[in-house]
Write a protein that holds these residues in place. Structure first.
Motif, PDB file in Angstrom:
ATOM      1  N   VAL A 366       0.882  -1.230   0.117  1.00  0.00           N
ATOM      2  CA  VAL A 366      -0.031   0.164  -0.102  1.00  0.00           C
ATOM      3  C   VAL A 366       0.723   1.333   0.150  1.00  0.00           C
ATOM      4  CG1 VAL A 366      -1.956   1.102   1.301  1.00  0.00           C
ATOM      5  CG2 VAL A 366      -1.802  -1.259   1.254  1.00  0.00           C
ATOM      6  N   HIS A 367       0.825   2.041  -1.189  1.00  0.00           N
ATOM      7  CA  HIS A 367       1.710   3.175  -0.997  1.00  0.00           C
ATOM      8  C   HIS A 367       1.344   4.371  -0.237  1.00  0.00           C
ATOM      9  CE1 HIS A 367       4.421   6.297  -2.612  1.00  0.00           C
ATOM     10  NE2 HIS A 367       5.129   5.476  -3.128  1.00  0.00           N
ATOM     11  N   GLY A 368       2.068   5.253   0.413  1.00  0.00           N
ATOM     12  CA  GLY A 368       1.768   6.195   1.314  1.00  0.00           C
ATOM     13  C   GLY A 368       0.752   7.068   0.657  1.00  0.00           C
ATOM     14  N   HIS A 369       0.887   7.239  -0.943  1.00  0.00           N
ATOM     15  CA  HIS A 369      -0.129   8.121  -1.501  1.00  0.00           C
ATOM     16  C   HIS A 369      -1.657   7.969  -1.353  1.00  0.00           C
ATOM     17  CE1 HIS A 369       3.389   9.456  -3.527  1.00  0.00           C
ATOM     18  NE2 HIS A 369       3.313   8.944  -4.752  1.00  0.00           N
ATOM     19  N   TYR A 370      -1.873   6.737  -0.771  1.00  0.00           N
ATOM     20  CA  TYR A 370      -3.128   6.188  -0.333  1.00  0.00           C
ATOM     21  C   TYR A 370      -3.840   6.970   0.649  1.00  0.00           C
ATOM     22  CZ  TYR A 370      -6.714   3.193   1.567  1.00  0.00           C
ATOM     23  OH  TYR A 370      -8.156   2.563   2.257  1.00  0.00           O
ATOM     24  N   PHE A 371      -3.051   7.137   1.653  1.00  0.00           N
ATOM     25  CA  PHE A 371      -3.293   7.895   2.973  1.00  0.00           C
ATOM     26  C   PHE A 371      -3.823   9.402   2.577  1.00  0.00           C
ATOM     27  CE2 PHE A 371      -0.697   4.406   4.151  1.00  0.00           C
ATOM     28  CZ  PHE A 371      -1.426   3.453   4.679  1.00  0.00           C
ATOM     29  N   ASN A 372      -2.604   9.792   1.669  1.00  0.00           N
ATOM     30  CA  ASN A 372      -2.700  11.209   1.595  1.00  0.00           C
ATOM     31  C   ASN A 372      -4.135  11.361   0.582  1.00  0.00           C
ATOM     32  OD1 ASN A 372      -1.722  13.842   1.180  1.00  0.00           O
ATOM     33  ND2 ASN A 372      -1.214  13.287  -0.887  1.00  0.00           N
ATOM     34  N   HIS A 373      -4.269  10.489  -0.015  1.00  0.00           N
ATOM     35  CA  HIS A 373      -5.681  10.864  -1.003  1.00  0.00           C
ATOM     36  C   HIS A 373      -6.814  10.780  -0.244  1.00  0.00           C
ATOM     37  CE1 HIS A 373      -3.927  10.895  -4.820  1.00  0.00           C
ATOM     38  NE2 HIS A 373      -3.316   9.571  -4.804  1.00  0.00           N
ATOM     39  N   ILE A 374      -6.939  10.138   0.797  1.00  0.00           N
ATOM     40  CA  ILE A 374      -8.062  10.126   2.000  1.00  0.00           C
ATOM     41  C   ILE A 374      -8.225  11.369   2.452  1.00  0.00           C
ATOM     42  CG2 ILE A 374      -8.792   8.842   3.893  1.00  0.00           C
ATOM     43  CD1 ILE A 374      -7.680   6.410   3.248  1.00  0.00           C
ATOM     44  N   ILE A 375      -7.027  11.847   3.267  1.00  0.00           N
ATOM     45  CA  ILE A 375      -7.161  12.950   4.127  1.00  0.00           C
ATOM     46  C   ILE A 375      -7.045  14.178   3.474  1.00  0.00           C
ATOM     47  CG2 ILE A 375      -4.475  13.279   4.384  1.00  0.00           C
ATOM     48  CD1 ILE A 375      -5.325  13.142   7.662  1.00  0.00           C
ATOM     49  N   ARG A 376      -6.581  14.394   2.205  1.00  0.00           N
ATOM     50  CA  ARG A 376      -6.763  15.694   1.451  1.00  0.00           C
ATOM     51  C   ARG A 376      -8.025  16.148   1.225  1.00  0.00           C
ATOM     52  NH1 ARG A 376      -5.912  16.067  -4.157  1.00  0.00           N
ATOM     53  NH2 ARG A 376      -5.589  13.787  -4.975  1.00  0.00           N
ATOM     54  N   ASN A 377      -9.093  15.150   1.237  1.00  0.00           N
ATOM     55  CA  ASN A 377     -10.358  15.605   1.036  1.00  0.00           C
ATOM     56  C   ASN A 377     -11.287  15.903   2.199  1.00  0.00           C
ATOM     57  OD1 ASN A 377     -10.186  15.375  -1.920  1.00  0.00           O
ATOM     58  ND2 ASN A 377     -10.297  13.056  -1.659  1.00  0.00           N
ATOM     59  N   MET A 378     -10.376  15.813   3.563  1.00  0.00           N
ATOM     60  CA  MET A 378     -11.134  15.960   4.650  1.00  0.00           C
ATOM     61  C   MET A 378     -10.736  17.381   5.126  1.00  0.00           C
ATOM     62  SD  MET A 378     -10.464  12.403   6.586  1.00  0.00           S
ATOM     63  CE  MET A 378     -11.440  10.881   6.025  1.00  0.00           C
ATOM     64  N   SER A 379     -11.981  18.127   5.741  1.00  0.00           N
ATOM     65  CA  SER A 379     -11.643  19.524   6.252  1.00  0.00           C
ATOM     66  C   SER A 379     -11.106  19.641   7.634  1.00  0.00           C
ATOM     67  CB  SER A 379     -12.723  20.501   5.996  1.00  0.00           C
ATOM     68  OG  SER A 379     -13.808  19.928   6.686  1.00  0.00           O
ATOM     69  N   SER A 380     -11.361  18.212   8.350  1.00  0.00           N
ATOM     70  CA  SER A 380     -10.961  18.047   9.627  1.00  0.00           C
ATOM     71  C   SER A 380      -9.597  18.242  10.207  1.00  0.00           C
ATOM     72  CB  SER A 380     -11.435  17.008  10.467  1.00  0.00           C
ATOM     73  OG  SER A 380     -12.808  17.068  10.440  1.00  0.00           O
ATOM     74  N   PHE A 381      -8.648  18.076   9.418  1.00  0.00           N
ATOM     75  CA  PHE A 381      -7.155  17.891   9.564  1.00  0.00           C
ATOM     76  C   PHE A 381      -6.135  19.084   8.566  1.00  0.00           C
ATOM     77  CE2 PHE A 381      -9.200  13.876   9.937  1.00  0.00           C
ATOM     78  CZ  PHE A 381      -9.239  13.959  11.488  1.00  0.00           C
ATOM     79  N   ARG A 382      -5.365  19.538   9.374  1.00  0.00           N
ATOM     80  CA  ARG A 382      -4.490  20.585   8.638  1.00  0.00           C
ATOM     81  C   ARG A 382      -3.257  19.729   8.016  1.00  0.00           C
ATOM     82  NH1 ARG A 382      -2.488  25.952  11.391  1.00  0.00           N
ATOM     83  NH2 ARG A 382      -4.822  26.154  11.170  1.00  0.00           N
ATOM     84  N   THR A 383      -2.852  18.594   8.720  1.00  0.00           N
ATOM     85  CA  THR A 383      -1.898  17.586   8.166  1.00  0.00           C
ATOM     86  C   THR A 383      -1.633  16.369   9.020  1.00  0.00           C
ATOM     87  OG1 THR A 383       0.575  17.589   7.468  1.00  0.00           O
ATOM     88  CG2 THR A 383       0.174  18.822   9.533  1.00  0.00           C
ATOM     89  N   PHE A 384      -0.928  15.540   8.529  1.00  0.00           N
ATOM     90  CA  PHE A 384      -0.939  14.129   9.358  1.00  0.00           C
ATOM     91  C   PHE A 384       0.651  13.499   9.098  1.00  0.00           C
ATOM     92  CE2 PHE A 384      -1.342  12.689   5.178  1.00  0.00           C
ATOM     93  CZ  PHE A 384      -1.129  11.477   5.146  1.00  0.00           C
ATOM     94  N   LYS A 400      -5.195  19.153  14.247  1.00  0.00           N
ATOM     95  CA  LYS A 400      -6.645  19.353  13.853  1.00  0.00           C
ATOM     96  C   LYS A 400      -7.001  20.774  13.281  1.00  0.00           C
ATOM     97  CE  LYS A 400      -8.561  16.238  17.360  1.00  0.00           C
ATOM     98  NZ  LYS A 400      -9.493  16.246  18.680  1.00  0.00           N
ATOM     99  N   GLU A 401      -8.103  20.997  12.560  1.00  0.00           N
ATOM    100  CA  GLU A 401      -8.597  22.059  12.240  1.00  0.00           C
ATOM    101  C   GLU A 401      -9.506  22.371  13.292  1.00  0.00           C
ATOM    102  OE1 GLU A 401      -7.684  24.736  10.506  1.00  0.00           O
ATOM    103  OE2 GLU A 401      -6.618  23.781   8.708  1.00  0.00           O
ATOM    104  N   PRO A 402      -9.463  23.051  14.220  1.00  0.00           N
ATOM    105  CA  PRO A 402     -10.222  22.977  15.508  1.00  0.00           C
ATOM    106  C   PRO A 402     -11.797  23.352  15.305  1.00  0.00           C
ATOM    107  CG  PRO A 402      -8.190  23.879  16.061  1.00  0.00           C
ATOM    108  CD  PRO A 402      -8.290  23.928  14.596  1.00  0.00           C
ATOM    109  N   LYS A 403     -11.846  24.450  14.196  1.00  0.00           N
ATOM    110  CA  LYS A 403     -13.277  25.289  14.156  1.00  0.00           C
ATOM    111  C   LYS A 403     -14.005  23.912  13.204  1.00  0.00           C
ATOM    112  CE  LYS A 403     -11.979  29.732  14.649  1.00  0.00           C
ATOM    113  NZ  LYS A 403     -11.693  31.133  13.951  1.00  0.00           N
TER     114      LYS A 403
END
Length: 458
Positions: A366-384, A400-403
């Motif tokens: 499983v390439h690390g890009h997989y996790f990036n593709h999941i999270i970059r469509n979420m507004s809850s997190f600034r980075t990971f 987290k993006e607190p608001k």
């Protein structure tokens, strides 16, 4: 700085060529001639350089001396002979480095170098001046495809030479500024509270192009867009290097700086391997290096279009030849040609580092890009940052993006991780920020254990 650039091009470089015998511009001309050759002529030129290197290695380098007799029997086919040599991993090279030094070399002329160690233990090695100048020639040729010439002012979002003393660092910055026309903004210390200062420095310097780590350029660009700030300096390009460039990063960088984003591909221990042309394709400098792509587990060569481990043979470093050197990256070569008119062969895609690739509990990759593709469509997190310590144990750092943070999105992320890796233990921690390494590079996906056939058979 037009005057500085003019003096570099028309005074400093000619003096270097006369007094120090610098041949970078000669190599640029040779590479430019090479890019106009037909495919068959380029392949023949590369084959002859490979033959010369192998002849030298088996007779002068202890690590390759055992293959001298075999070489005499098959020197008419250097590509086939190369396949019989073992893959040279970084760990194997570190353990036997002295065995790769050419015995007929003049050590007083060797140039010591080392990798930054951002992905593990640093690798120390030697180069010679012609090899260094060939690397520089490849970079300047690639930049010239986009209208950038030697001496043009450049702002670098770059790491600091941490191994240098304070006095040496000042001298380093002075040389960068006045001998290379480059201004450095530290990539490891980007702070949105200093954003106005960064932009003032860049505007005052008025660069023709920016150059830096992908993650650092993306961070700076994201801060600008978030605050609605613009650079207001006409750039010919932004050059991204040293890390994988993802399309969402390219889009953000291009929008923030209002300039095209060029991908440079290389490594300190591999040289400048490829550059992106105006048509958007990556051209490998086949006059400088011989590239192979092999299966990560078996080491069997792969066909064009198939992704595997990159092996690099530097065709110009004769003082410390590293044949079939495992750079640690995953790429796919291409059998296509480009409509830009540049004849150098194409790299189809660059998928990042080998240790960005995770292993599921079932033994699949499983390439690390997989996790990036999941999270970059979420507004809850600034980075990971996700780290696979063992096949069953993973740690996940979240900023987290607190608001706008939604627990449901975190649950969705964990579900996606387990869907790919299996029922693994995921230790989640929340942090204010994820610091880059001392060099300024940032990695969001890291596997800490080796890929081996035995591992996959467990």
């Amino acid at each position: 700085m037009p005057v500085t650039g003019f003096l570099i091009r028309h005074v400093q470089w000619p003096l270097m060529e006369r007094w120090k015998k610098n041949r970078t511009r000669q190599y640029i001309r040779e590479l430019r001639q090479g890019q106009s050759l037909p495919t068959e002529a380029l392949q023949a030129s590369q084959r002859e350089k490979l033959r010369t290197l192998l002849e030298h290695a088996v007779h002068n380098v202890p690590a390759y001396a055992p293959y001298a007799q075999e070489w005499q029997e098959s020197h008419d086919n250097p590509e086939a002979f190369l396949l019989r040599l073992p893959i040279l991993s970084k760990s194997r090279f570190r353990q036997n480095a002295e065995q790769y030094i050419a015995q007929n070399g003049d050590r007083s002329t060797f140039i010591p170098n080392r990798t930054g160690g951002s992905t593990g233990e640093p690798v120390s090695f030697y180069l010679e001046r012609p090899a260094v100048e060939q690397y520089e020639a490849a970079r300047w040729l690639g930049l010239s495809w986009h209208g950038i010439q030697i001496g043009d002012p450049c702002v670098m979002i770059w790491g600091s030479p941490l191994e240098l003393s304070q006095h040496q660092q000042k001298r380093y910055r002075w040389k960068e500024r006045w001998l290379k026309n480059r201004l450095i903004i530290p990539a490891y210390d980007l702070d949105e509270r200093r954003l106005d200062t960064y932009l003032r420095l860049i505007r005052r310097f008025s660069p023709v192009y920016l150059y830096g780590y992908t993650s650092a350029l993306y961070t700076l660009a994201s801060m600008m867009l978030e605050k609605g700030l613009t650079l207001d300096v006409p750039l010919k390009a932004v050059v991204s290097t040293a890390e994988s460039l993802h399309e969402h990063q390219r889009a953000v960088i291009a929008r923030a700086f209002a300039a095209p984003v060029i991908n440079e591909y290389g490594a300190r221990d591999g040289g400048i391997i490829a550059y992106q042309c105006p048509s958007g394709r990556m051209h490998a400098f086949s006059e400088n290096c011989y590239l192979e792509v092999v299966d990560p587990i078996s080491g069997i060569p792969l066909r064009a279009g198939e992704t595997g481990l990159l092996l690099v043979t530097d065709l110009h470093n004769t003082v410390m030849p590293r044949l079939r050197y495992q750079l640690g990256d995953l790429i796919a070569l291409s059998a296509q040609t480009c409509d830009c008119g540049i004849g150098y062969p194409l790299i189809e895609h660059i998928d990042g580092r080998e240790d960005d690739m995770f292993v599921s509990e079932h033994g699949t990759f499983v390439h690390g890009h997989y996790f990036n593709h999941i999270i970059r469509n979420m507004s809850s997190f600034r980075t990971f940052q996700i780290v696979q310590h063992e096949r069953q144990r993973v740690s996940l750092k979240l900023v987290k993006e607190p608001k706008v943070y939604l627990p449901a999105e975190e649950a969705q992320l964990l579900e996606g991780i387990r869907a790919a890796l299996g029922n693994v233990d995921v230790q989640v921690s929340y942090v204010e920020q994820i610091a880059p390494s001392a060099s300024g590079k940032f990695r969001y996906a890291i596997r800490e254990f080796p890929l081996t056939t035995d591992l996959l058979r467990e």
